[in-house]
Write a protein that holds these residues in place. Structure first.
Motif, PDB file in Angstrom:
ATOM      1  N   VAL A 249       0.828  -1.207   0.000  1.00 12.45           N
ATOM      2  CA  VAL A 249       0.000   0.000   0.000  1.00 12.45           C
ATOM      3  C   VAL A 249       0.862   1.256   0.000  1.00 12.45           C
ATOM      4  CG1 VAL A 249      -1.648   1.321   1.379  1.00 12.45           C
ATOM      5  CG2 VAL A 249      -1.981  -1.127   1.066  1.00 12.45           C
ATOM      6  N   LEU A 250       1.903   1.306   0.820  1.00 12.03           N
ATOM      7  CA  LEU A 250       2.771   2.483   0.875  1.00 12.03           C
ATOM      8  C   LEU A 250       3.535   2.662  -0.436  1.00 12.03           C
ATOM      9  CD1 LEU A 250       4.160   2.202   4.522  1.00 12.03           C
ATOM     10  CD2 LEU A 250       2.380   3.724   3.667  1.00 12.03           C
ATOM     11  N   THR A 251       3.969   1.551  -1.039  1.00 13.31           N
ATOM     12  CA  THR A 251       4.676   1.655  -2.326  1.00 13.31           C
ATOM     13  C   THR A 251       3.733   2.143  -3.418  1.00 13.31           C
ATOM     14  OG1 THR A 251       6.110  -0.162  -1.633  1.00 13.31           O
ATOM     15  CG2 THR A 251       6.104   0.408  -3.960  1.00 13.31           C
ATOM     16  N   ALA A 252       2.487   1.690  -3.400  1.00 18.96           N
ATOM     17  CA  ALA A 252       1.523   2.161  -4.386  1.00 18.96           C
ATOM     18  C   ALA A 252       1.238   3.650  -4.212  1.00 18.96           C
ATOM     19  CB  ALA A 252       0.228   1.348  -4.264  1.00 18.96           C
ATOM     20  N   ILE A 253       1.143   4.110  -2.975  1.00 22.89           N
ATOM     21  CA  ILE A 253       0.927   5.547  -2.735  1.00 22.89           C
ATOM     22  C   ILE A 253       2.113   6.356  -3.251  1.00 22.89           C
ATOM     23  CG2 ILE A 253       0.660   7.274  -0.930  1.00 22.89           C
ATOM     24  CD1 ILE A 253      -0.871   5.229   0.692  1.00 22.89           C
ATOM     25  N   SER A 254       3.347   5.844  -3.016  1.00 20.90           N
ATOM     26  CA  SER A 254       4.531   6.533  -3.529  1.00 20.90           C
ATOM     27  C   SER A 254       4.538   6.540  -5.056  1.00 20.90           C
ATOM     28  CB  SER A 254       5.794   5.870  -2.988  1.00 20.90           C
ATOM     29  OG  SER A 254       5.829   5.926  -1.574  1.00 20.90           O
ATOM     30  N   ALA A 255       4.110   5.443  -5.685  1.00 19.36           N
ATOM     31  CA  ALA A 255       4.058   5.393  -7.155  1.00 19.36           C
ATOM     32  C   ALA A 255       3.033   6.380  -7.704  1.00 19.36           C
ATOM     33  CB  ALA A 255       3.742   3.977  -7.617  1.00 19.36           C
ATOM     34  N   ILE A 256       1.888   6.481  -7.035  1.00 18.87           N
ATOM     35  CA  ILE A 256       0.886   7.469  -7.454  1.00 18.87           C
ATOM     36  C   ILE A 256       1.440   8.881  -7.309  1.00 18.87           C
ATOM     37  CG2 ILE A 256      -1.376   8.405  -6.892  1.00 18.87           C
ATOM     38  CD1 ILE A 256      -2.249   5.599  -6.124  1.00 18.87           C
TER      39      ILE A 256
END
Length: 335
Positions: A249-256
């Motif tokens: 989830v944190l990696t996806a937020i950083s990617a967004i």
């Protein structure tokens, strides 16, 4: 220098009435003593009152008290701040030190007193004619009879083995901490003695001890944080699954965030290798921020560090998205 006057040529009781003629109380109350006048030319000594001053007059009571208390006030002004600082250090030490640190400190103090007593005994026995061999044998017997000394024979080895086998992991950790603290305090005691012999002032020693306490506090905080992380790593599969989901989830937020800032669009034409290169560079920065990887991504829970972690991991997530071919998916989301 003036010579003292000669004594009078008549007795001091001259002219006083006899008890048979008149009672003493009556003539003293009525007329007083009837002392004849001195002879012409005789030197008369006149007493000088104390308050009259003069070269030999004593100082007043206020001046005498001030002269008496002046050294005391100077000594108190010099020693009171140092004593207050020592008391503050001792109170702070008693309030903040752990059980292992307290036992190590008491052990060091006990050894210092024991060594001082042994030095006094050595001097007394040396004055009585004790040889070096006799002194070595006496020291060996004293070490064996000391309660804290461990025997170096087969019985001592068996006792040590039984103690090590029977101790729990918590007892072993406490023992290792106590031994570590004891060795550190012994080394610092030797360092204090060496620096004092080299001319170190008490102010310099106090400042050095303060710096050592701050360094010990930072080291203890880092060790406790690493112990918590090590305990978290030994958790069950459910905790591992939860941490993995949190990392995704944190990696996806950083990617967004990287797609919103245009970083993904910027490196997308370079292909997967450019994405991997950017991810490697961002990962090195991310490890440096997280204490070289000792702190996991899923262990960050507070809002401030969590936002900082998401911002720092934007290059990592963007590079991974480009390397995995997810840049088109992020672009299709119209973020």
């Amino acid at each position: 220098m003036t010579t003292p006057p000669p004594p009078p040529g008549y007795p001091p009781t001259a002219g006083m009435p006899t008890p048979a003629s008149e009672p003493v109380a009556e003539w003293w109350r009525k007329d007083g003593p009837r002392i004849p006048a001195p002879a012409p030319g005789a030197t008369v000594h006149t007493p000088v009152p104390i308050a009259a001053g003069g070269p030999a007059a004593p100082a007043s009571m206020e001046a005498a008290a001030q002269a008496f208390w002046a050294p005391v006030g100077r000594i108190l002004a010099e020693q009171v701040p140092h004593i207050a600082e020592q008391i503050g250090q001792q109170v702070t030490q008693l309030m903040t030190e752990t059980e292992a640190q307290r036992s190590a400190r008491e052990q060091v103090q006990y050894e210092a007193v024991r060594d001082a007593q042994r030095a006094v005994r050595d001097a007394q026995f040396a004055a009585a004619g004790e040889s070096a061999a006799q002194r070595a044998e006496r020291h060996r017997v004293e070490n064996v009879l000391t309660p804290s000394h461990r025997r170096d024979d087969l019985v001592g080895m068996v006792d040590l083995l039984a103690e090590r086998i029977g101790e729990t992991p918590d007892e072993r950790a406490a023992r290792l901490d106590a031994e570590r603290e004891l060795d550190k305090r012994r080394a610092r005691a030797r360092e204090d003695a060496e620096r004092a012999a080299a001319g170190e002032t008490p102010e310099q020693r106090t400042r050095r001890h303060r710096q050592q306490r701050l360094a010990d506090k930072r080291t203890a905080s880092t060790r406790a944080r690493r112990e918590r992380r090590r305990a978290a790593r030994t958790a069950g599969p459910s905790d591992r699954t939860r941490r993995f989901r949190r990392w995704c989830v944190l990696t996806a937020i950083s990617a967004i965030g990287g797609c919103s800032t245009g970083l993904v669009t910027l490196i997308a034409p370079g292909g997967p290798y450019v994405g991997l290169l950017l991810a490697a560079g961002g990962w090195a920065l991310d490890l440096h921020i997280r204490d070289r990887g000792r702190q996991r991504v899923s262990e960050v829970t507070r809002p401030g560090p969590l936002v900082l972690l998401v911002l720092v991991r934007i290059p990592v997530a963007s590079g991974l998205a480009v390397a995995a071919g997810l840049d088109h998916v992020l672009a299709a989301l119209s973020l």
